[in-house]
Scaffold this motif. Structure first.
Motif, short mmCIF file in Angstrom:
data_model
loop_
_atom_site.label_atom_id
_atom_site.label_comp_id
_atom_site.label_asym_id
_atom_site.label_seq_id
_atom_site.Cartn_x
_atom_site.Cartn_y
_atom_site.Cartn_z
N SER A 114 0.97 -1.21 0.08
CA SER A 114 0.06 0.21 -0.06
C SER A 114 1.12 1.36 0.10
N GLU A 115 0.01 2.43 0.14
CA GLU A 115 0.98 3.69 0.06
C GLU A 115 0.66 4.24 1.25
N VAL A 116 1.70 5.12 1.65
CA VAL A 116 1.48 5.82 3.06
C VAL A 116 0.90 7.34 2.52
N VAL A 117 -0.43 7.58 2.85
CA VAL A 117 -0.77 8.99 2.68
C VAL A 117 -0.25 10.06 3.34
N LYS A 118 -0.14 9.98 4.71
CA LYS A 118 0.40 10.71 5.71
C LYS A 118 0.62 10.13 7.10
N VAL A 119 1.68 10.43 7.88
CA VAL A 119 1.70 10.21 9.20
C VAL A 119 1.73 11.52 9.94
N ILE A 120 0.36 11.48 10.80
CA ILE A 120 0.32 12.82 11.77
C ILE A 120 0.34 12.02 13.25
N GLY A 121 1.17 12.48 13.88
CA GLY A 121 1.38 12.33 15.40
C GLY A 121 1.67 10.59 15.39
N ARG A 122 0.64 9.89 16.06
CA ARG A 122 0.54 8.71 16.09
C ARG A 122 -0.59 8.05 15.47
N LYS A 123 -0.77 8.68 14.17
CA LYS A 123 -1.85 8.10 13.35
C LYS A 123 -1.12 8.05 11.87
N ILE A 124 -1.32 6.83 11.12
CA ILE A 124 -0.93 6.66 9.94
C ILE A 124 -2.06 6.57 8.98
N ILE A 125 -2.14 6.83 7.97
CA ILE A 125 -2.84 6.90 6.94
C ILE A 125 -2.50 6.04 5.69
N LEU A 126 -3.20 5.01 5.12
CA LEU A 126 -2.63 4.00 4.38
C LEU A 126 -3.70 3.91 3.16
N TYR A 127 -3.33 3.90 1.78
CA TYR A 127 -4.22 3.65 0.70
C TYR A 127 -3.72 2.46 -0.11
N LYS A 128 -4.52 1.75 -0.47
CA LYS A 128 -4.43 0.63 -1.30
C LYS A 128 -5.63 0.40 -2.29
N LYS A 129 -5.18 0.84 -3.64
CA LYS A 129 -6.29 0.93 -4.48
C LYS A 129 -7.13 -0.68 -4.73
N ASP A 130 -8.27 -1.05 -4.91
CA ASP A 130 -8.80 -2.17 -5.01
C ASP A 130 -8.86 -2.21 -6.63
N LYS A 131 -8.36 -3.40 -7.06
CA LYS A 131 -7.89 -3.59 -8.59
C LYS A 131 -9.27 -4.00 -9.21
N ASP A 132 -10.31 -4.55 -8.27
CA ASP A 132 -11.47 -5.31 -8.79
C ASP A 132 -12.41 -4.28 -9.02
N HIS A 133 -12.63 -3.75 -7.77
CA HIS A 133 -13.75 -2.72 -7.46
C HIS A 133 -13.23 -1.52 -7.03
N PRO A 134 -12.58 -0.58 -7.47
CA PRO A 134 -12.25 0.65 -6.85
C PRO A 134 -13.46 1.52 -6.34
N LYS A 135 -13.07 2.06 -5.13
CA LYS A 135 -14.44 2.68 -4.51
C LYS A 135 -14.06 4.10 -4.34
N ILE A 136 -12.67 4.48 -4.38
CA ILE A 136 -12.13 5.87 -4.23
C ILE A 136 -11.76 6.27 -5.66
N VAL A 137 -12.14 7.31 -6.38
CA VAL A 137 -11.66 7.73 -7.48
C VAL A 137 -10.77 9.05 -7.09
N LEU A 138 -9.41 8.89 -7.52
CA LEU A 138 -8.38 10.06 -7.12
C LEU A 138 -8.92 11.19 -8.30
N PRO A 139 -8.58 12.38 -7.70
CA PRO A 139 -8.70 13.50 -8.84
C PRO A 139 -7.43 13.54 -9.51
#
Length: 96
Positions: A71-96
């Motif tokens: 997956s890809e790290v979107v951002k690390v904020i303090g002790r929170k990590i946000i990760l993104y991994k595109k679903d190859k079959d059924h993508p739910k999030i469309v990036l601009p």
């Protein structure tokens, strides 16, 4: 890698999320990676909480978890990590 617009969009989506995976005193263990993979079956965007008793820095954990889960790290904020991994079959999030 994300553009600043994509990162901003993902951050706005992640603001509403609760942490799904907890990383504790064992750090980025194989069990944490398994939990992360299971969570990616249902979602594309995850928030990970790094607890205070964790021996590793959140940035190091983010790097390890992203490599192990492909997956890809979107951002690390303090002790929170946000990760993104595109679903190859059924993508739910469309990036601009």
């Amino acid at each position: 890698m994300f553009t600043s617009r994509q990162r901003s969009y993902l951050m706005s989506l992640a603001a509403e999320l609760d942490p799904v995976v907890q990383v504790g005193k064992e750090g980025a263990s194989p069990e944490a990676t398994v939990s992360l993979e299971e969570a990616f079956h249902n979602r594309e965007l995850l928030k990970v909480n790094v607890q205070k008793n964790c021996p590793e820095e959140p940035a190091m954990i983010a790097d390890k978890l992203s490599k192990r889960s492909h997956s890809e790290v979107v951002k690390v904020i303090g002790r929170k990590i946000i990760l993104y991994k595109k679903d190859k079959d059924h993508p739910k999030i469309v990036l601009p």
